[in-house]
Scaffold this motif. Structure first.
Motif, mmCIF file in Angstrom:
data_model
loop_
_atom_site.group_PDB
_atom_site.id
_atom_site.type_symbol
_atom_site.label_atom_id
_atom_site.label_comp_id
_atom_site.label_asym_id
_atom_site.label_seq_id
_atom_site.Cartn_x
_atom_site.Cartn_y
_atom_site.Cartn_z
ATOM 1 N N GLU A 71 0.825 -1.205 0.000
ATOM 2 C CA GLU A 71 0.000 0.000 0.000
ATOM 3 C C GLU A 71 0.863 1.260 0.000
ATOM 4 O OE1 GLU A 71 -2.194 -3.356 1.884
ATOM 5 O OE2 GLU A 71 -0.248 -2.415 2.232
ATOM 6 N N THR A 80 2.548 1.691 -3.437
ATOM 7 C CA THR A 80 1.599 2.127 -4.458
ATOM 8 C C THR A 80 1.293 3.614 -4.313
ATOM 9 O OG1 THR A 80 0.585 -0.063 -4.523
ATOM 10 C CG2 THR A 80 -0.702 1.767 -5.410
ATOM 11 N N ARG A 95 -9.491 0.939 -1.847
ATOM 12 C CA ARG A 95 -8.963 -0.425 -1.687
ATOM 13 C C ARG A 95 -8.291 -0.646 -0.324
ATOM 14 N NH1 ARG A 95 -7.592 0.558 -7.293
ATOM 15 N NH2 ARG A 95 -5.480 1.187 -6.700
ATOM 16 N N LEU A 96 -8.176 0.400 0.478
ATOM 17 C CA LEU A 96 -7.552 0.262 1.794
ATOM 18 C C LEU A 96 -8.512 -0.404 2.776
ATOM 19 C CD1 LEU A 96 -5.855 3.777 2.170
ATOM 20 C CD2 LEU A 96 -4.748 1.618 1.552
#
Length: 592
Positions: free
Chosen positions: A219, A222, A249-250
């Motif tokens: 994460e 990204t 998306r976390l």
């Protein structure tokens, strides 16, 4: 103890080596994204300038920045080894205060805002120059994208005032430029204006650091990789959608009570990041109510002189303190590097010879020239902060509070995108989101400058209290000396009681006593009373009870207060102009 990080501990890549291995007179602009090793490069550059070129760390090198957090990160790593002097590290505001004392005797320091001081320093520096700056050989400006408006003009004036053979290194990231949106006037200099001006006027050599060395999770990696892509996209709405896809998306951890249960289980440092200072106040309060131990990240405009200064110097028997006497007073060497403390204090006091002049230190600190080295920071492994206040810092864990709310206003979308990007790039490992509380009625009051909570326009339910609201000209207490001995037992997060002081209050100005475990430890300042009155009006407008009860304040921590020695005969607390003071924080609840 402050840890020393040496350049051999970092394996510099070719781009970083190009920035580090320069002659002292080189003038360079370094564009560096999140996790590119910028702080390590600054440390490596400073060490090379000292070791290879023989520059004096204390006199010929200067590190400055708009961001207190960014400077603190450099300070922790760019420290002396082998007994050398430490590098001078300052914010632009504290540098302006120091120059004002040199150029104007400090007469204007106690009055006016930070911006007023910057403007005055800028004019005097442009007219008179500075003997202090004449010794410099190289200046490092960190987080240069944050320098806008009058501070950008001040930086340009400073660089014009140094000799032609004085080099400088400017480091920053345009994608993290948040303060362009907070200028007082559209004609003020933006970060883009500043960089263009420096390129044209000084002919800087430009470099870019493209590596990424912070991330330890997919994460975090990204998020950092989004930077170049976002910079190339001129459409703010497309930038926002790219970031929103990433955030969606976390992992989410539910609400704040659930987060409070998880925080003690996480290793390392944690930042809970909010969109505004008002939200941070509310979130910190709810986390504390759920049992979490958290600290609220302080504003750069609220510097606090570290408590160890008063603990070491306030009770000295003479005003001129020797090195041995300071070392004995500092106590446990694990808590502070005594040699460095001695150098920082002497520099701050402008002391010559073999002793430290404590009244001189007190006078300078009272004038506002508090160097980064002597400031205190948040005292908890978990901090609640706005993104702006967390800039320049990195954490093992980052929690984004209701990030879906951050990019919903089209009028502020460009700023919101940059803010969300900065928030998403503060993490080394874990990055999650949490649902924040309802913020209905929360707003920044234009009359008082404080965050408030209201039910109706006329009905104030909450009012912000800040650390400086309990500063007094002299130590407080029925027995000030006994109170000073009691204060070190107070811990951050302790609850206090605020009681209206009838003997010191009028219908035009309320004053409150602050009690800890039933003992008087502080009083609210006249400035706090004036700001409260700006919000709720004077007491003579109300029938019956003129002033509200205030509840909800907690101890932020202790600080060293600096001022004029109290006009008391004999030996007393604060006799050299330094004493301990309690700082409070929180959203106060008003009840009648």
């Amino acid at each position: 103890m402050v840890e020393s990080v040496k350049s051999e501990d970092w394996d510099f890549d070719p781009e970083q080596c190009t920035v580090i291995e320069v002659e002292p007179e080189v003038r360079q602009l370094v564009l560096a994204g999140p996790g590119s090793g910028k702080t390590e490069v600054v440390v490596g550059l400073l060490e090379r300038l000292v070791d290879h070129h023989g520059l004096s760390p204390a006199d010929e090198l200067l590190v400055i920045s708009f961001s207190r957090a960014a400077v603190a990160a450099v300070r922790r790593r760019a420290v002396a080894s082998n007994g050398r002097s430490v590098v001078t590290v300052r914010t632009l505001d504290s540098l302006a205060a120091l120059l004002l004392e040199e150029l104007d005797g400090g007469d204007e320091l106690r009055d006016g805002s930070f911006n007023d001081r910057i403007k005055l320093a800028n004019g005097l520096l442009d007219e008179l120059g500075s003997e202090q700056l004449s010794m410099l050989r190289h200046v490092v400006v960190d987080e240069v994208q944050d320098v806008v408006g009058i501070r950008a003009e001040f930086l340009c004036t400073l660089l014009r005032c140094v000799e032609d053979d004085i080099g400088f290194t400017l480091l920053g990231d345009p994608m993290q430029a948040l303060y362009d949106f907070q200028r007082g006037d559209e004609t003020d200099m933006t970060s883009v204006d500043l960089l263009d001006s420096l390129r044209q006027e000084f002919g800087v050599t430009e470099h870019r650091l493209s590596g990424e060395y912070r991330s330890r999770s997919p994460e975090a990696a990204t998020a950092a990789a989004l930077g170049p892509k976002l910079l190339q996209e001129p459409d703010a709405s497309k930038r926002a959608r790219e970031l929103e896809r990433f955030v969606s998306r976390l992992l989410t951890v539910g609400d704040l009570p659930q987060l409070a249960l998880l925080l003690p289980k996480w290793e390392g440092t944690t930042a809970v990041l909010c969109r505004t200072n008002g939200e941070a106040l509310v979130v910190a309060g709810e986390l504390r109510a759920a049992g979490a131990v958290v600290a609220l990240q302080r504003s750069a405009q609220e510097p606090a002189l570290a408590s160890w200064v008063a603990e070491a110097l306030a009770d000295q028997t003479t005003s001129a303190v020797s090195k041995d006497a300071l070392f004995a007073a500092l106590g446990d060497p694990k808590l502070l590097d005594a040699e460095m403390a001695w150098r920082w204090l002497r520099t701050a006091a402008g002391t010559k010879g073999k002793t430290l002049n404590v009244p001189s230190l007190a006078r300078r600190m009272a004038a506002g020239a508090i160097p980064i080295e002597l400031q205190s920071g948040a005292a908890a492994p978990v901090i609640v902060s706005t993104v702006h206040r967390a800039k320049g810092l990195e954490f093992d864990n980052v929690v984004l509070v209701s990030p879906h709310r951050w990019t919903v206003d089209p009028s502020t979308l460009a700023e919101d995108v940059r803010t969300l990007f900065v928030a998403a790039t503060r993490s080394r490992d874990r990055m999650v989101t949490v649902a924040g509380p309802e913020m209905k009625g929360l707003r920044l009051d234009p009359r008082s400058g404080r965050w408030i909570r209201i039910r109706q326009t006329w009905q104030t339910l909450g009012f912000e209290i800040v650390g400086s609201d309990t500063r007094a000209p002299y130590p407080v207490g029925d027995d000030p000396a006994e109170t000073q001995r009691y204060l070190p037992s107070i811990k951050p997060g302790d609850q206090v009681t605020m009681m209206l002081d009838p003997g010191r209050s009028t219908l035009m100005l309320p004053r409150y006593s602050v009690l800890h475990a039933g003992r008087l430890v502080a009083r609210t300042s006249e400035d706090f009373g004036e700001k409260l009155v700006r919000r709720i009006g004077p007491g003579d407008r109300r029938k019956g009870r003129p002033w509200p009860e205030l509840d909800g304040a907690v101890v932020e921590g202790l600080e060293t207060a600096a001022g004029t020695p109290p006009p008391l005969s004999g030996i007393s607390a604060g006799r050299w102009g330094l004493w301990l003071n309690v700082r409070l924080t929180g959203m106060l609840e008003l009840s009648w």
